[in-house]
Design an enzyme around this catalytic site. Structure first.
Site, PDB file in Angstrom:
ATOM      1  N   GLU A  52     103.243 102.191  45.057  1.00  0.00           N
ATOM      2  CA  GLU A  52     103.067 101.417  46.299  1.00  0.00           C
ATOM      3  C   GLU A  52     102.898 102.352  47.487  1.00  0.00           C
ATOM      4  O   GLU A  52     102.038 102.134  48.359  1.00  0.00           O
ATOM      5  CB  GLU A  52     104.280 100.512  46.508  1.00  0.00           C
ATOM      6  CG  GLU A  52     104.288  99.737  47.801  1.00  0.00           C
ATOM      7  CD  GLU A  52     105.685  99.353  48.229  1.00  0.00           C
ATOM      8  OE1 GLU A  52     105.873  99.172  49.443  1.00  0.00           O
ATOM      9  OE2 GLU A  52     106.573  99.250  47.366  1.00  0.00           O
ATOM     10  N   ASP A  56      99.422 102.394  49.655  1.00  0.00           N
ATOM     11  CA  ASP A  56      99.402 102.089  51.083  1.00  0.00           C
ATOM     12  C   ASP A  56      98.475 103.055  51.824  1.00  0.00           C
ATOM     13  O   ASP A  56      97.661 102.652  52.665  1.00  0.00           O
ATOM     14  CB  ASP A  56     100.829 102.180  51.642  1.00  0.00           C
ATOM     15  CG  ASP A  56     100.877 101.956  53.141  1.00  0.00           C
ATOM     16  OD1 ASP A  56     100.634 100.834  53.587  1.00  0.00           O
ATOM     17  OD2 ASP A  56     101.127 102.937  53.861  1.00  0.00           O
ATOM     18  N   ASP A 125     103.191  94.297  47.775  1.00  0.00           N
ATOM     19  CA  ASP A 125     103.522  95.635  47.269  1.00  0.00           C
ATOM     20  C   ASP A 125     102.811  95.915  45.952  1.00  0.00           C
ATOM     21  O   ASP A 125     102.362  97.041  45.701  1.00  0.00           O
ATOM     22  CB  ASP A 125     105.030  95.766  47.066  1.00  0.00           C
ATOM     23  CG  ASP A 125     105.799  95.787  48.383  1.00  0.00           C
ATOM     24  OD1 ASP A 125     105.169  95.970  49.442  1.00  0.00           O
ATOM     25  OD2 ASP A 125     107.029  95.617  48.345  1.00  0.00           O
ATOM     26  N   GLU A 128      99.141  96.975  46.507  1.00  0.00           N
ATOM     27  CA  GLU A 128      99.056  98.389  46.870  1.00  0.00           C
ATOM     28  C   GLU A 128      99.275  99.277  45.646  1.00  0.00           C
ATOM     29  O   GLU A 128      98.581 100.290  45.463  1.00  0.00           O
ATOM     30  CB  GLU A 128     100.085  98.719  47.950  1.00  0.00           C
ATOM     31  CG  GLU A 128      99.761  98.106  49.301  1.00  0.00           C
ATOM     32  CD  GLU A 128     100.778  98.439  50.368  1.00  0.00           C
ATOM     33  OE1 GLU A 128     100.412  98.480  51.554  1.00  0.00           O
ATOM     34  OE2 GLU A 128     101.965  98.644  50.012  1.00  0.00           O
TER      35      GLU A 128
END
Length: 239
Positions: A52, A56, A125, A128
């Site tokens: 994650e 991002d 989440d 990502e």
């Protein structure tokens, strides 16, 4: 020692991973990357938190790259605003729901019991983490292609003037551009217990000589909804 049930569970899990892989339009060389991306921390130490973190950064970079090349006349501030809207948790959660990610999440017993598979932050989440999983499995070009698939419709229909601006801001800017009086907001009523209140507000637009009402769980949300109704009315009148 494995139980007779374990092979069946593993086969079913692999089947679901392959199914999701096809939905995503990317064939994983190693399905373990996808499995890790779908695994919430409540399910154990081998979870998606590190993926994650990487995802991002990847999605921020790739969306920024698209905006930079697709909208050559946009100012830096506008690109930042649009990117923030495209990569925020709410947008990622919507993307995840479009791919039915809730059906594939791997959660611990506590999260399962509390309905964690519906929680938008967990879905966001996971999106990502999936982006990072594709990067780790197939490299930068495969990851870029994945992000473009996830965002294709949003990028095609992107209106730089509206994207990332809330309805109240858009309504105010519209009225200011025509030298009209700004909207006036007032509370009509507040109902319900303290922990579950419903606010009903009025948005008066002098230019239309009309009051627009809306209700929501907070004053701010109700005002945004009322402003959105006013904008719809302005659009329908072709003003």
């Amino acid at each position: 020692m494995p139980t007779p049930q374990q092979p069946v569970m593993e086969i079913e899990r692999e089947r679901k991973l392959i199914q999701l892989s096809k939905k995503l339009g990317y064939e994983f060389q190693d399905l373990n990357f996808l499995q890790r991306a779908l695994t919430h921390r409540s399910a154990g130490s081998k979870n998606n938190e590190r993926l994650e973190f990487l995802g991002d950064s990847l999605v921020n970079f790739m969306v920024a790259d698209v905006l930079f090349h697709q909208f050559t006349k946009l100012a830096e501030g506008d690109m930042s605003r649009i990117r923030a809207h495209l990569v925020k948790g709410d947008t990622l959660a919507i993307i995840g729901k479009e791919y039915d990610l809730s059906d594939y999440l791997i959660l611990g017993p506590g999260e399962l019991k509390s309905g964690g598979y519906r929680r938008e932050s967990i879905i966001a989440d996971s999106v990502e983490a999936i982006i990072a999983a594709v990067y780790e499995d197939g490299g930068l070009d495969a990851c870029r292609a994945m992000v473009m698939r996830l965002y294709q419709k949003r990028l095609e229909n992107l209106d730089p003037k509206k994207m990332g601006k809330d309805p109240k801001t858009r309504l105010q800017e519209f009225l200011q551009s025509r030298n009209q009086s700004l909207p006036e907001y007032s509370i009509i009523s507040v109902n319900g217990a303290a922990h579950a209140q419903e606010f009903t507000v009025c948005c008066y637009v002098e230019m239309l000589n009309t009051k627009f009402e809306a209700s929501a769980s907070s004053r701010r949300k109700a005002e945004q909804k009322a402003a959105e109704i006013a904008l719809d009315e302005i659009e329908s009148r072709n003003i």
